[in-house]
Design an enzyme around this catalytic site. Structure first.
Site, short mmCIF file in Angstrom:
data_model
loop_
_atom_site.label_atom_id
_atom_site.label_comp_id
_atom_site.label_asym_id
_atom_site.label_seq_id
_atom_site.Cartn_x
_atom_site.Cartn_y
_atom_site.Cartn_z
CG HIS A 258 -1.67 -1.22 1.49
ND1 HIS A 258 -2.83 -1.53 0.80
CD2 HIS A 258 -1.47 -2.24 2.36
CE1 HIS A 258 -3.30 -2.69 1.24
NE2 HIS A 258 -2.50 -3.15 2.18
O1 RIB Z 1 -4.44 0.19 5.36
C1 RIB Z 1 -3.10 0.04 4.99
C2 RIB Z 1 -2.23 0.91 5.84
O2 RIB Z 1 -2.31 0.49 7.18
C3 RIB Z 1 -0.74 0.81 5.46
O3 RIB Z 1 -0.12 2.05 5.72
C4 RIB Z 1 -0.21 -0.23 6.39
O4 RIB Z 1 1.18 -0.05 6.70
C5 RIB Z 1 -1.03 0.04 7.62
O5 RIB Z 1 -0.39 1.09 8.32
#
Ligand code: RIB
Ligand code: CA
Length: 330
Positions: A258
């Site tokens: 992500h």
């Molecule tokens: O939803 C994904 C996010 O939440 C990313 O930043 C992951 O590292 C968690 O922090």
């Protein structure tokens, strides 16, 4: 060795580096975001700041220092908020998607000469903004507490010196756990509301694009074959993350990273192949929508668009970018 597309890009923009601050909560995908940014010659990573999110502050700071040390990179690492602005910090001691340490799947050396800064994240962020000749891009890959505090404490400074906020957070159509819910925005909804309501330019890399841009499992093996420490570390951690994520959340055919999406879009905005500006708001009142990202994709609210919501990125170029950064590090 720089990728051909990057040579062309650099010539076009005359090799002007983009000053950035990365605010993160490592986390396996935060690790990829850091590697991608620190190994790319187009970014000038001025500082790394930490926020409690995936894990408590002690763990995310330790993970950040381990990542930098192992990749052979030195930057100021400053700790910020240990809990959200208003709501309680949701304990994250369970294994979850990142394991107990927040970066399960690789044994970093016990010895690490790097230390966390004596200055707080907000102090460091404000000084970088004040002293940078160019406007600075803020890349946020954890809950938005530090950015919310920065905007509230230094509104004029942010208006004058923040180029853009590129954040991993939110979701428009994609449902992971509940409709409209994503961890970073949800964890500190009040801070998210400040950021999304700030009037600063925001590009939102939410689940719509991050679950659309999964790293191929063969690509993880390619990372190992780079043959350096960084490649081995990234490959090992992502193979572990793939297993942990599928156990904690849901089966996906590939490895979600992500946070790295929010970095890739700063390095080269043309990697984004589908996005739309729209009005996004963050409800904070108690109830089932508290901490959601309500995206007005039908443009019915009559309110001005405040966010560029990203839906698609070029996955092959994304993988090439990551490979180039891994090659450039230790
Ligand atoms: O939803 C994904 C996010 O939440 C990313 O930043 C992951 O590292 C968690 O922090
Ligand atoms: Ca994160």
């Amino acid at each position: 060795m720089q990728a051909l597309w990057q040579d062309k890009k650099d010539r076009e923009v005359g090799m002007k580096k983009i000053p950035v601050i990365i605010d993160c909560d490592p986390g396996h995908d935060d690790m990829v975001a850091l590697v991608l940014a620190l190994g790319n010659s187009r970014l000038d990573v001025k500082a790394v700041t930490n926020v409690a999110g995936n894990k408590v502050m002690e763990k995310v700071v330790r993970n950040t220092l381990n990542i930098l040390n192992y990749c052979g990179v030195k930057r100021e690492v400053a700790a910020g908020a240990r809990r959200p602005l208003v709501r309680e910090y949701l304990r994250t001691d369970t294994e979850g998607a990142h394991g107990i340490s927040g970066l399960d799947g690789f044994d970093f050396p016990e010895e690490n000469p790097l230390r966390c800064s004596d200055r707080t994240a907000i102090e460091v962020m404000a000084e970088v903004l004040r002293t940078s000749e160019e406007k600075v891009t803020l890349i946020a890959t954890g809950p938005l507490t530090n950015l919310g505090l920065l905007i509230r404490a230094f509104p004029e400074l942010c208006r004058e010196k923040v180029e853009r906020i590129s954040l991993m957070g939110g979701t428009c159509h994609y449902i992971l756990t509940k409709p409209f819910m994503e961890f970073n925005v949800f964890m500190d909804a009040e801070a998210s509301k400040i950021v999304f309501g700030s009037g600063l330019p925001i590009t939102m890399f939410g689940y719509d694009v991050t679950y659309n841009t999964l790293l191929e499992l063969d690509f993880l093996k390619k990372l190992e074959k780079v043959g350096n420490r960084t490649g081995h570390m990234v490959s090992s951690l992502l193979q572990a993350f793939y297993q942990l994520h599928n156990k904690a959340w849901m089966e996906v055919e590939g490895c979600p990273v992500h946070d790295a999406c929010a970095v890739a879009g700063v390095i080269d905005p043309s990697i984004v192949t589908e996005s739309e500006r729209m009005y996004v708001e963050i409800p904070t009142e108690p109830g089932p929508l508290s901490g959601a990202t309500i995206c007005d994709y039908a443009h019915r609210s009559g309110k001005p668009a405040n966010v560029e919501v990203v839906f698609k990125m070029d996955r092959d170029r994304f993988q090439d970018m990551i490979l180039d950064s891994v090659r450039a590090l230790a």
